[in-house]
Design an enzyme around this catalytic site. Sequence first.
Site, PDB file in Angstrom:
ATOM      1  CB  SER A  95      -0.914   0.015   1.230  1.00 44.13           C
ATOM      2  OG  SER A  95      -0.134   0.026   2.410  1.00 44.13           O
ATOM      3  CG  PHE A 104       4.692   6.803  -2.038  1.00 46.03           C
ATOM      4  CD1 PHE A 104       3.351   6.875  -2.387  1.00 46.03           C
ATOM      5  CD2 PHE A 104       5.250   7.889  -1.388  1.00 46.03           C
ATOM      6  CE1 PHE A 104       2.578   7.993  -2.106  1.00 46.03           C
ATOM      7  CE2 PHE A 104       4.504   9.019  -1.095  1.00 46.03           C
ATOM      8  CZ  PHE A 104       3.168   9.068  -1.448  1.00 46.03           C
ATOM      9  CB  CYS A 144      16.119   6.272  -3.492  1.00 46.44           C
ATOM     10  SG  CYS A 144      15.751   7.125  -1.945  1.00 46.44           S
ATOM     11  CG  ASN A 196      12.086   8.990  -5.502  1.00 47.75           C
ATOM     12  OD1 ASN A 196      11.779   9.803  -6.378  1.00 47.75           O
ATOM     13  ND2 ASN A 196      11.275   8.670  -4.522  1.00 47.75           N
TER      14      ASN A 196
HETATM   15  N1  LIG Z   1      10.109   5.993  -1.122  1.00 43.61           N
HETATM   16  C1  LIG Z   1      11.264   5.799  -1.766  1.00 43.61           C
HETATM   17  O1  LIG Z   1      11.628   6.565  -2.681  1.00 43.61           O
HETATM   18  C2  LIG Z   1      12.153   4.632  -1.400  1.00 43.61           C
HETATM   19  C3  LIG Z   1      13.272   4.378  -2.205  1.00 43.61           C
HETATM   20  C4  LIG Z   1      14.111   3.294  -1.886  1.00 43.61           C
HETATM   21  C5  LIG Z   1      13.824   2.497  -0.784  1.00 43.61           C
HETATM   22  N2  LIG Z   1      12.745   2.787  -0.010  1.00 43.61           N
HETATM   23  C6  LIG Z   1      12.470   1.903   1.127  1.00 43.61           C
HETATM   24  O2  LIG Z   1      11.358   1.067   0.788  1.00 43.61           O
HETATM   25  C7  LIG Z   1      10.575   0.792   1.951  1.00 43.61           C
HETATM   26  C8  LIG Z   1       9.140   1.256   1.691  1.00 43.61           C
HETATM   27  O3  LIG Z   1       9.151   2.652   1.452  1.00 43.61           O
HETATM   28  P1  LIG Z   1       7.833   3.467   1.085  1.00 43.61           P
HETATM   29  O4  LIG Z   1       8.297   4.818   0.717  1.00 43.61           O
HETATM   30  O5  LIG Z   1       6.989   2.699   0.149  1.00 43.61           O
HETATM   31  O6  LIG Z   1       7.100   3.520   2.509  1.00 43.61           O
HETATM   32  P2  LIG Z   1       5.549   3.717   2.811  1.00 43.61           P
HETATM   33  O7  LIG Z   1       4.905   4.445   1.687  1.00 43.61           O
HETATM   34  O8  LIG Z   1       5.466   4.290   4.176  1.00 43.61           O
HETATM   35  O9  LIG Z   1       4.959   2.221   2.830  1.00 43.61           O
HETATM   36  C9  LIG Z   1       5.323   1.308   3.826  1.00 43.61           C
HETATM   37  C10 LIG Z   1       4.528   0.017   3.637  1.00 43.61           C
HETATM   38  O10 LIG Z   1       4.952  -0.926   4.605  1.00 43.61           O
HETATM   39  C11 LIG Z   1       3.805  -1.534   5.237  1.00 43.61           C
HETATM   40  N3  LIG Z   1       4.240  -1.883   6.605  1.00 43.61           N
HETATM   41  C12 LIG Z   1       4.683  -1.055   7.580  1.00 43.61           C
HETATM   42  N4  LIG Z   1       5.055  -1.737   8.669  1.00 43.61           N
HETATM   43  C13 LIG Z   1       4.839  -3.069   8.368  1.00 43.61           C
HETATM   44  C14 LIG Z   1       5.016  -4.263   9.082  1.00 43.61           C
HETATM   45  N5  LIG Z   1       5.499  -4.276  10.335  1.00 43.61           N
HETATM   46  N6  LIG Z   1       4.682  -5.435   8.476  1.00 43.61           N
HETATM   47  C15 LIG Z   1       4.185  -5.460   7.217  1.00 43.61           C
HETATM   48  N7  LIG Z   1       3.973  -4.334   6.483  1.00 43.61           N
HETATM   49  C16 LIG Z   1       4.311  -3.151   7.059  1.00 43.61           C
HETATM   50  C17 LIG Z   1       2.716  -0.473   5.144  1.00 43.61           C
HETATM   51  O11 LIG Z   1       1.423  -1.042   5.057  1.00 43.61           O
HETATM   52  P3  LIG Z   1       0.500  -1.433   6.302  1.00 43.61           P
HETATM   53  O12 LIG Z   1       0.985  -0.604   7.458  1.00 43.61           O
HETATM   54  O13 LIG Z   1      -0.896  -1.100   5.871  1.00 43.61           O
HETATM   55  O14 LIG Z   1       0.700  -2.906   6.482  1.00 43.61           O
HETATM   56  C18 LIG Z   1       3.016   0.163   3.793  1.00 43.61           C
HETATM   57  O15 LIG Z   1       2.399  -0.572   2.758  1.00 43.61           O
HETATM   58  C19 LIG Z   1      11.274   1.531   3.107  1.00 43.61           C
HETATM   59  O16 LIG Z   1      12.153   0.669   3.768  1.00 43.61           O
HETATM   60  C20 LIG Z   1      12.047   2.638   2.397  1.00 43.61           C
HETATM   61  O17 LIG Z   1      13.165   3.085   3.136  1.00 43.61           O
HETATM   62  C21 LIG Z   1      11.901   3.823  -0.293  1.00 43.61           C
END
Ligand SMILES: NC(=O)c1ccc[n+]([C@@H]2O[C@H](COP(=O)([O-])OP(=O)(O)OC[C@H]3O[C@@H](n4cnc5c(N)ncnc54)[C@H](OP(=O)(O)O)[C@@H]3O)[C@@H](O)[C@H]2O)c1
Length: 354
Positions: free
Chosen positions: A11, A13, A153, A321
């Site tokens: 859910s 990004f 990223c 990113n």
């Molecule tokens: N945004 C970027 O540009 C980017 C780039 C490279 C890497 N990343 C990394 O990718 C990961 C996700 O980033 P994001 O930006 O997509 O974050 P986000 O938008 O905050 O999404 C986080 C997701 O993780 C789920 N989640 C949180 N805690 C959880 C748990 N304990 N068990 C299972 N699901 C859980 C949440 O859904 P529910 O809480 O509904 O389960 C949500 O779907 C992070 O580690 C981030 O550092 C992000």
Amino acid sequence: MCTRVGIIGASGFVGGELLRILLSHPHVEVRVATSREFKGEYVFRVHPHLRGKTMLKFVEPNIDLISKECDYVFLAVPHGQSLHLVPKLLEVGLKVLDLSADYRLKDPEAYVKWYDWKEPHPYPDLLKKAVYGLPEIHREEIRNADLVAVPGCMSTAGILSLLPLVKHDLIETSRIVIDVKIGSSGAGAHAPRLDLHSYRTYVIRPYEVTEHRHIAEIEQELSLVAGKPVQVAFTPHAVDVVRGILATSHSWAKRPLTEPDLWKAFRSTYGNEPFIRIAKDKTGLHRYPDIKYVIGSNYCDVGFEIDSRTGRIVTFAAIDNLMKGAAGQAVQCMNIMLKIDEKTGLDMTPLFPV
Ligand SMILES: NC(=O)c1ccc[n+]([C@@H]2O[C@H](COP(=O)([O-])OP(=O)(O)OC[C@H]3O[C@@H](n4cnc5c(N)ncnc54)[C@H](OP(=O)(O)O)[C@@H]3O)[C@@H](O)[C@H]2O)c1
């Protein structure tokens, strides 16, 4: 035959971007998309751009279900949340691509220092097994990996801006400055107050000026390539765009360098890379990499300039990113693991204008 995949954290990004790519990937079927907050909800209600693309519903993360339904699993959850999930997923025979930072740093003590963890990494053996998922450095190891730690990223942009210089031993490795600009989607869908629209609009804001966590993986990887310690000074800036990262890196040449020297280093490092484009023109409107021309694609545009007055080398890397900085890179790694064309499902042209 299709490879069955699951996404934990679908859910967010990065999860949404994984879905966008994987739902159109010709060799993949998305079987599981998890969200605790939106369990039972149609995926397209949270990611409206996916309306008409899937009738999948979010489910709660459940290892038994994922092991039954999937061959590959992507973890797009915050750091700290992958830590104990990864060993369980590997135990049931899944191939794992973790987009959090939990398995990127090889030194178990580094996790304490950079991620404020209370104790050394609890799975040092898995850290050894994990492959850092940057194909431009680790393609051969990714091919046979069970666990890929997909890079951060800003780390991806920082490393790719400097790789040709470090690989060809052209610069002083103790005097490197990486200046990064990053869009708001880098903070995720559960962003803190300072990433709300009212605070973020019109902003060019330095943050974590000397201690950003991505320093650790950039130094780890560039040191590996150099065969000696590489130290970087790194400062990110939040800017008023949704997607995109531009890394501008400043380093100092070990000996006087010419443009042909740099062309040679960049071409021999990146000439065969499917997602790296060298953007370096002497004339025209667009002479250097710019995030505007990579958005929506898995491209990383790199470029360079020599400041002969000071001996400084300026190098650039521009990425989306959510693509080369996250989901696109993860799918590139999966393609390598599946031993299919790396560009499968990823050969999209950037959006323009954006
Ligand atoms: N945004 C970027 O540009 C980017 C780039 C490279 C890497 N990343 C990394 O990718 C990961 C996700 O980033 P994001 O930006 O997509 O974050 P986000 O938008 O905050 O999404 C986080 C997701 O993780 C789920 N989640 C949180 N805690 C959880 C748990 N304990 N068990 C299972 N699901 C859980 C949440 O859904 P529910 O809480 O509904 O389960 C949500 O779907 C992070 O580690 C981030 O550092 C992000």
